[in-house]
Design an enzyme around this catalytic site. Structure first.
Site, mmCIF file in Angstrom:
data_model
loop_
_atom_site.group_PDB
_atom_site.id
_atom_site.type_symbol
_atom_site.label_atom_id
_atom_site.label_comp_id
_atom_site.label_asym_id
_atom_site.label_seq_id
_atom_site.Cartn_x
_atom_site.Cartn_y
_atom_site.Cartn_z
ATOM 1 N N LYS A 1 -12.139 -1.775 6.763
ATOM 2 C CA LYS A 1 -11.308 -2.701 7.533
ATOM 3 C C LYS A 1 -11.792 -2.720 8.988
ATOM 4 O O LYS A 1 -12.287 -3.714 9.466
ATOM 5 C CB LYS A 1 -9.830 -2.292 7.465
ATOM 6 N N ASP B 1 -1.626 6.654 6.663
ATOM 7 C CA ASP B 1 -2.671 5.742 6.185
ATOM 8 C C ASP B 1 -2.963 4.779 7.337
ATOM 9 O O ASP B 1 -2.151 3.921 7.655
ATOM 10 C CB ASP B 1 -2.155 4.991 4.946
ATOM 11 N N TRP C 1 0.831 -1.209 0.000
ATOM 12 C CA TRP C 1 0.000 0.000 0.000
ATOM 13 C C TRP C 1 0.857 1.248 0.000
ATOM 14 O O TRP C 1 0.560 2.228 -0.689
ATOM 15 C CB TRP C 1 -0.979 -0.001 1.174
HETATM 16 C C1 LIG Z 1 -7.147 -1.663 2.097
HETATM 17 C C2 LIG Z 1 -6.077 -0.657 2.209
HETATM 18 C C3 LIG Z 1 -5.931 0.365 1.260
HETATM 19 C C4 LIG Z 1 -6.818 0.486 0.042
HETATM 20 O O1 LIG Z 1 -8.088 0.829 0.423
HETATM 21 P P1 LIG Z 1 -9.251 1.128 -0.634
HETATM 22 O O2 LIG Z 1 -10.299 1.685 0.262
HETATM 23 O O3 LIG Z 1 -9.610 -0.161 -1.279
HETATM 24 O O4 LIG Z 1 -8.745 2.113 -1.598
HETATM 25 C C5 LIG Z 1 -4.938 1.297 1.460
HETATM 26 N N1 LIG Z 1 -4.122 1.238 2.529
HETATM 27 C C6 LIG Z 1 -4.226 0.262 3.450
HETATM 28 C C7 LIG Z 1 -3.296 0.254 4.611
HETATM 29 C C8 LIG Z 1 -5.205 -0.711 3.322
HETATM 30 O O5 LIG Z 1 -5.314 -1.673 4.239
#
Ligand SMILES: *Cc1c(COP(=O)(O)O)cnc(C)c1O
Length: 362
Positions: A195, A171, A102
């Protein structure tokens, strides 16, 4: 209806009581005779929902008054582009930590808007640990970006780095609200909801006010944090149902004792699972102990065939979506806030039974 233990990395398990409440309120919300699905985002009922969601999040995370909470769409992936678009406005240089798939994607997007310096990378070690940021050259950056929990690789920052005057952007998609964080250490935090927060379709951004309004004149309104801040996330139609379900998750979290209790439970669940893996002669987790995630636990058996066999065995015991990410292989147990200790224990029991049978079969 029988429910399974769902170890999916995302979209992922939601608290049972939240789903029941959604079901109860689905046809007529609060005596309105209509569903939240059918309601204007400017109605009195929905205005109360979005305000409650924000104030619950502020309360649970201890968000200071000089931060805005924004409800957006586009996932964490859109934030990979929005962060540089909005914040790369001084030196047009940013520092990134490369800690997994990511963060790699985040770096790639930022490189379209400015110059990225990778301040740390554990790529050479298969992303098996969180490397320390090299801040020796870190002057004049518009921001520094980290991924606090690496969902695919199963690593986590045990300590948030101090970047001094340089705004820290995080993030937090896969570990927001899983443990206490000091929001004032960050310039901006973003998280896709699917998540650890709620359903897919909602992205939460927490941003310090002085970082707003820098996107420039050519900035599309929908890509400007300022637009969301000025309109209280109601410039256009927000993902209303996802915000509603997220509000219910936040209420559930508050009633369960808040982030502090959640962190205690999460540490307990993770410690138990890692101890079982480390004590096993069959399964292995390759992440350095100090960098291990509390949320996503990848593990492998020695061969692809055994991995496949285990996944089948687990599924037949009601333990679902344990398959590891295609880039890592093996298994991955995502044990977010809504995964009960009983689910983790059921997984451990299943691993131990499988190991015993496997040994007997040798
Ligand atoms: C799942 C995830 C993403 C991507 O998320 P989307 O909502 O599908 O764009 C980005 N960063 C992390 C750490 C993730 O777990």
């Amino acid at each position: 209806m029988e429910r399974v233990y769902n170890f999916s990395a995302g979209p992922s398990v939601l608290p049972g009581p939240v789903l029941e409440k959604v079901q109860q309120e689905l046809l007529s919300y609060g005596g309105s005779g209509m569903s939240v699905l059918e309601m204007s985002h400017r109605s009195e009922a929905f205005t109360a929902i979005i305000r409650d969601a924000e104030s619950l999040l502020r309360q649970l995370m201890g968000i200071p008054d000089n931060y805005k909470v924004l409800f957006m769409q586009g996932g964490a992936s859109l934030q990979f582009s929005m962060v540089p678009l909005n914040l790369l406005n001084g030196s047009r240089r940013a520092g990134y930590a490369d800690t997994g798939s990511w963060s790699k994607k985040a770096i790639k997007e930022a490189e379209k808007s400015g110059t990225v310096t990778v301040l740390a990378s554990s790529e050479g070690e298969g992303y098996s640990r969180i490397p320390a940021l090299d801040l020796s050259s870190a002057s004049g950056f518009d921001y520094i970006h980290i991924t606090t929990n690496n969902t695919i690789e199963g690593t986590r920052y045990a300590e948030i780095p101090d970047t001094g005057d340089i705004p820290l952007v995080a993030d937090m998609s896969s570990n927001i609200l899983s443990e206490a964080v000091d929001v004032s250490k960050f310039g901006l935090i973003y998280a896709g909801a699917q998540k650890n927060l709620g359903p897919a379709g909602l992205t939460v951004v927490i941003v310090r006010e002085d970082l707003l309004g820098r996107c420039g004149a050519a900035c599309p309104a929908m890509l400007d944090y300022g637009t969301y801040a000025q309109s209280e996330s109601l410039y256009n139609t927000p993902p209303t149902f996802a915000i509603y379900v997220t509000k219910l998750v936040l209420e559930w979290l508050r009633d369960a004792g808040g982030v502090e209790e959640m962190e205690k439970a999460n540490r307990g669940k993770a410690a138990r699972l890692y101890a079982a893996i480390d004590g096993s002669d069959l399964f292995e987790n390759r992440v350095e102990a100090a960098s291990r995630s509390l949320m996503n636990v990848p593990f492998t058996a020695p061969t692809d065939e055994l991995n496949r066999e285990f996944l089948q065995f687990a599924a037949s015991n009601g333990l679902k979506t344990l398959k590891g990410h295609r880039s890592v292989g093996g298994m991955r147990a995502s044990i977010y806030n809504a995964m009960p200790l009983d689910g983790v224990q059921a997984l451990i029991d299943c691993m131990q039974t499988f190991e015993r049978t496997h040994r007997q079969g040798d």
